[in-house]
Scaffold this motif. Structure first.
Motif, PDB file in Angstrom:
ATOM      1  N   MET A 217       0.946  -1.438   0.026  1.00 43.23           N
ATOM      2  CA  MET A 217       0.119   0.016  -0.020  1.00 43.23           C
ATOM      3  C   MET A 217       0.858   1.301   0.002  1.00 43.23           C
ATOM      4  O   MET A 217       0.749   2.209  -0.737  1.00 43.23           O
ATOM      5  N   ARG A 218       1.905   1.462   0.742  1.00 41.67           N
ATOM      6  CA  ARG A 218       2.764   2.349   1.010  1.00 41.67           C
ATOM      7  C   ARG A 218       3.702   2.606  -0.438  1.00 41.67           C
ATOM      8  O   ARG A 218       3.968   3.644  -0.778  1.00 41.67           O
ATOM      9  N   LEU A 219       3.886   1.602  -0.799  1.00 38.34           N
ATOM     10  CA  LEU A 219       4.822   1.528  -1.993  1.00 38.34           C
ATOM     11  C   LEU A 219       4.105   2.332  -3.273  1.00 38.34           C
ATOM     12  O   LEU A 219       4.508   3.024  -4.010  1.00 38.34           O
ATOM     13  N   ILE A 220       2.869   2.075  -3.200  1.00 43.16           N
ATOM     14  CA  ILE A 220       1.934   2.641  -4.279  1.00 43.16           C
ATOM     15  C   ILE A 220       1.989   4.290  -3.969  1.00 43.16           C
ATOM     16  O   ILE A 220       2.146   5.055  -5.215  1.00 43.16           O
ATOM     17  N   GLY A 221       1.989   4.692  -2.737  1.00 44.43           N
ATOM     18  CA  GLY A 221       2.198   6.140  -2.530  1.00 44.43           C
ATOM     19  C   GLY A 221       3.612   6.755  -2.757  1.00 44.43           C
ATOM     20  O   GLY A 221       3.675   7.759  -3.392  1.00 44.43           O
ATOM     21  N   THR A 222       4.547   5.785  -2.597  1.00 47.91           N
ATOM     22  CA  THR A 222       5.957   6.148  -3.149  1.00 47.91           C
ATOM     23  C   THR A 222       6.163   6.291  -4.461  1.00 47.91           C
ATOM     24  O   THR A 222       6.702   7.358  -4.883  1.00 47.91           O
TER      25      THR A 222
END
Length: 404
Positions: A267-272
């Motif tokens: 999930m966080r990697l998509i924001g990254t």
């Protein structure tokens, strides 16, 4: 499957986006300056305490935990777009919201498997953000991608357990506020290979515990997860009731812990990746080479278009996985959890690489966040299981479906 944001998610997204714009992003430069002048490279920047206080004041706290008794009570599908937003500033935002690894996974373990005494002693202060924790699983002497290889000994001795072994990449152990380790080791080497391991809670100040050194990630001091450490356990003695669940439950607990951990990372990697694409587009529009903005170069346009396609593909797969975890459980979503763990870090790594290329020399410098973001994304192709293990397991599941 309906991935439209419900009212709760929309309201939290709005608040979190404002929090990021008004507090987190302005604090990034401040944190960089504070860490540059710190005597201890593993310390956390003072501005982070301010962010935590503000996040608590705004009710943006413990959003990751679906257990309404201890957390926000959000489903995985509700939490997914919120975790994505925090991934735009992974060095500050997750910890500011008390949603940073390894504490998230450790809190889930304690919430699911801890005794009332363990919850009061460790889960409560973790939920309050008063302490941090570490997870000690990986070992330097064995291929820890196969968790049954773990060699650390956890031996029963009367009313105690005695622990001997050496761990590394023990996430969280370098944080000055780390107070407890969850240690995985073998209590019965002669049992079935998936029943040999157990987990035990070890206070950091227990005699025999030595945090030998911090491990850097591509040269970076990764404090966002509390650092990664090499830790030696030399005749470390803890009370028997520090055991989590029961003897032989360690492997099952690890699987229960890693499922949510893997999707949180994705999930966080998509924001990254979204932030990398945003920086790439801005840079392409601003920089002029050979008489025109580099945004006019066909290869740059191709990278931008391909980045959008890859991000959207990964997001949809992550949302499907979150929906399955909510509806059929982690076991029912096993295939998709493995798929996102393979696909999402590769996607983020690719987008970051192209953003770095568009930035030229600046992309690998400390003046932009891209190099450090790339290092984190690349590391996640190893953390929580390397790509090759997930591919092997996924292939076996597919083959089994078609076996006569």
């Amino acid at each position: 499957m309906d991935f439209a944001y419900d009212a709760t998610t929309e309201e939290l997204r709005g608040r979190l986006l404002r929090f990021m714009d008004e507090h987190v992003h302005p604090a990034e430069a401040v944190a960089h300056e504070q860490l540059a002048g710190a005597a201890d490279e593993w310390t956390r920047p003072p501005v982070l305490a301010e962010l935590k206080a503000e996040a608590r004041r705004q009710g943006l706290w413990n959003l990751f935990l679906p257990d309404a008794e201890h957390g926000a009570g959000l489903t995985n599908l509700q939490y997914a777009p919120l975790a994505e937003i925090t991934g735009r500033s992974p060095q500050l935002a997750p910890e500011a919201l008390n949603c940073a690894a390894p504490d998230t996974g450790n809190m889930e373990v304690l919430a699911m498997f801890g005794t009332e005494r363990q919850k009061q002693r460790w889960l409560r202060p973790l939920l309050e953000g008063e302490i941090r924790s570490a997870f000690c699983m990986t070992e330097p002497e064995v291929a820890s991608s196969d968790a049954t290889n773990i060699a650390t000994s956890i031996r029963r001795d009367g009313d105690s357990y005695v622990i001997n072994g050496r761990k590394w990449w023990s996430t969280g152990a370098m944080d000055p506020n780390c107070a407890v380790f969850i240690v995985m080791g073998k209590t019965d080497p002669d049992a079935d290979r998936h029943r040999q391991q157990s987990m035990v809670l070890v206070p950091r100040d227990t005699p025999g515990v030595t945090v030998r050194r911090g491990m850097r990630v591509f040269g970076y001091t990764d404090g966002s997860h509390g650092g990664h450490a090499e830790v030696v356990f030399d005749d470390v003695r803890v009370p028997a009731d520090n055991l989590v669940a029961g003897e032989g439950e360690g492997f099952a607990i690890a699987q229960a812990r890693l499922g949510p951990g893997r999707i949180h990372h994705c999930m966080r990697l998509i924001g990254t990746a979204e932030r990398a694409l945003e920086l790439m587009c801005r840079r392409a529009n601003e920089r002029v080479a050979f008489g025109r903005p580099i945004a006019h170069q066909g290869v740059v346009q191709e990278w931008i278009a391909e980045s959008r396609v890859r991000i959207e593909q990964a997001r949809l797969l992550v949302l499907k996985t979150a929906w399955l975890m909510d509806t059929v459980g982690n076991k029912g979503a096993h295939t998709e959890i493995q798929a996102i763990k393979i696909a999402t870090p590769l996607m983020a790594e690719w987008v970051l690489d192209k953003a770095i290329q568009v930035h030229g020399a600046g992309g690998v410098s400390q003046d932009f966040p891209l190099a450090q973001l790339w290092a984190s994304a690349r590391t996640l192709r190893l953390a929580d299981g390397p790509d090759e293990v997930h591919r092997m397991s996924l292939a076996k599941r597919e083959l089994k479906r078609h076996r006569a």
